[in-house]
Write an enzyme that holds these catalytic residues in place. Structure first.
Site, PDB file in Angstrom:
ATOM      1  CG  ASP A 107      -0.335  -0.108   2.528  1.00 42.87           C
ATOM      2  OD1 ASP A 107       0.915  -0.082   2.598  1.00 42.87           O
ATOM      3  OD2 ASP A 107      -1.062  -0.234   3.527  1.00 42.87           O
ATOM      4  CB  SER A 108       4.551   1.698  -0.118  1.00 44.53           C
ATOM      5  OG  SER A 108       4.767   0.521  -0.881  1.00 44.53           O
ATOM      6  CG  ASP A 133       0.422  -4.154   2.012  1.00 48.61           C
ATOM      7  OD1 ASP A 133       0.596  -5.011   2.890  1.00 48.61           O
ATOM      8  OD2 ASP A 133       1.208  -3.207   1.818  1.00 48.61           O
ATOM      9  CE  LYS A 159       3.138  -5.767   3.768  1.00 51.95           C
ATOM     10  NZ  LYS A 159       2.603  -4.730   4.703  1.00 51.95           N
ATOM     11  CD  GLU A 175       0.121  -1.542   8.214  1.00 55.77           C
ATOM     12  OE1 GLU A 175       0.780  -1.037   7.277  1.00 55.77           O
ATOM     13  OE2 GLU A 175      -0.470  -0.859   9.072  1.00 55.77           O
ATOM     14  CD  GLU A 202       7.638   0.157   8.003  1.00 50.34           C
ATOM     15  OE1 GLU A 202       7.835   1.278   7.487  1.00 50.34           O
ATOM     16  OE2 GLU A 202       6.679  -0.586   7.679  1.00 50.34           O
TER      17      GLU A 202
END
Length: 307
Positions: free
Chosen positions: A86-87, A125, A155, A157, A224
């Site tokens: 999602d970057s 993501d 992925k 979070e 991270e």
């Protein structure tokens, strides 16, 4: 999560037929090489290969990718895992953070990366708002990425707070890469992008988060912006691989946002980034040279013209 030994990978059964010579990163490796980076393959990398690499003690690289052409370059270079992160919100779509990224955007760009690759495991993501409601929402959106985009894993979070989502996805047959420490989707709660896990209480919470995602079935976990010593402890404690980004040298793998790594990002980059090229400068120079030749009337030349 069951530990997979190197002997259980499909490479020993399938051999290396059809893979040699496809790209420079694989051609120099001996037949039967099982390493994730540059190992000869006749198929896509899978989570079984990731588990086997941990068992062997192999380190491996991961990069982000958001389009077919860039993904194909990294695939040919032998990068075994590509993250459609999602970057993309920051470096591809022009948002100020990752928060605005939608499922439609993630699905579209993930499909492009899958189409541009042959070997890499493509991980996508789950964007902010796509799984926070609970496991059922997470399954619905992860299923979309698998069915519509063709990714091999997703992925998400969060540690303990996301364990139920991870478990349901894994039980449904969708491999999950977890992400703990600094979780960019929580930028508003963090008030920025601070290092995570400093101090005894914070370190213990990060360890609990790491064990929670492993117990839930995640095949790997991104750490991270975590102190290197704590990341090393997590890596020793878990039987699943750790993927570091600003988490020191002892993680099993390392990931960078490709635009940071290649010098495309404008302005300041995070401390943990090493720039291996200056593509922004090179691309800008090419654009200026093209423009100057158009203005001066030297392009197109005879060799670029039909008669």
């Amino acid at each position: 999560m069951t530990q997979i030994s190197p002997a259980q990978t499909q490479d020993e059964q399938q051999g290396t037929q059809g893979a040699q010579g496809r790209n420079p990163g694989t051609a120099a490796k001996p037949a039967g090489d099982k390493s994730l980076y540059g190992g000869v393959r006749s198929r896509r990398v899978t989570v079984r290969d990731i588990a086997a690499a941990k068992a062997r003690g192999d380190k491996w690289p991961m990069l982000t990718a958001y389009d077919a052409m860039t993904a194909s370059v990294f695939d040919e270079a032998g990068i075994p895992v590509l993250l459609v992160g999602d970057s993309m919100g920051n470096c591809h779509l022009g948002y100020e953070s990752t928060v605005p990224v939608t499922m439609d955007e993630m699905t579209l760009l993930s499909a492009a990366v899958v189409r541009g690759t042959e070997r890499a495991l493509v991980v996508a993501d789950l964007p902010f708002g796509a799984y926070q409601e609970g496991p059922v929402q997470a399954l619905r959106n992860a299923t979309r990425l698998v069915k519509e985009a063709g990714v091999g894993a997703v992925k998400l979070e969060g540690g303990e707070r996301s364990a139920d989502q991870i478990k349901l996805l894994v039980d449904a047959g969708i491999p999950v890469m977890a992400h703990i420490g600094l979780t960019p989707q929580s930028v508003n709660a963090f008030g920025g992008y601070p290092v995570q896990g400093r101090g005894e209480e914070a370190a213990q919470q990060l360890l609990r988060d790491a064990k929670a995602v492993q117990d839930a079935g995640a095949f790997s976990v991104v750490l991270e912006a975590v102190p290197a010593e704590l990341a090393a402890e997590v890596t020793r404690t878990l039987h699943i691989p750790t993927v570091g980004i600003g988490a020191g040298l002892d993680c099993d793998a390392q990931v960078l946002v490709w635009t940071d790594m290649a010098g495309m990002t404008k302005g300041r980059v995070p401390r943990f980034v090493k720039q291996y090229a200056q593509l922004r400068e090179a691309l800008g120079g090419a654009a200026k040279e093209f423009a100057e030749e158009v203005v001066s009337g030297t392009f197109p030349a005879a060799e670029h013209t039909f008669h």
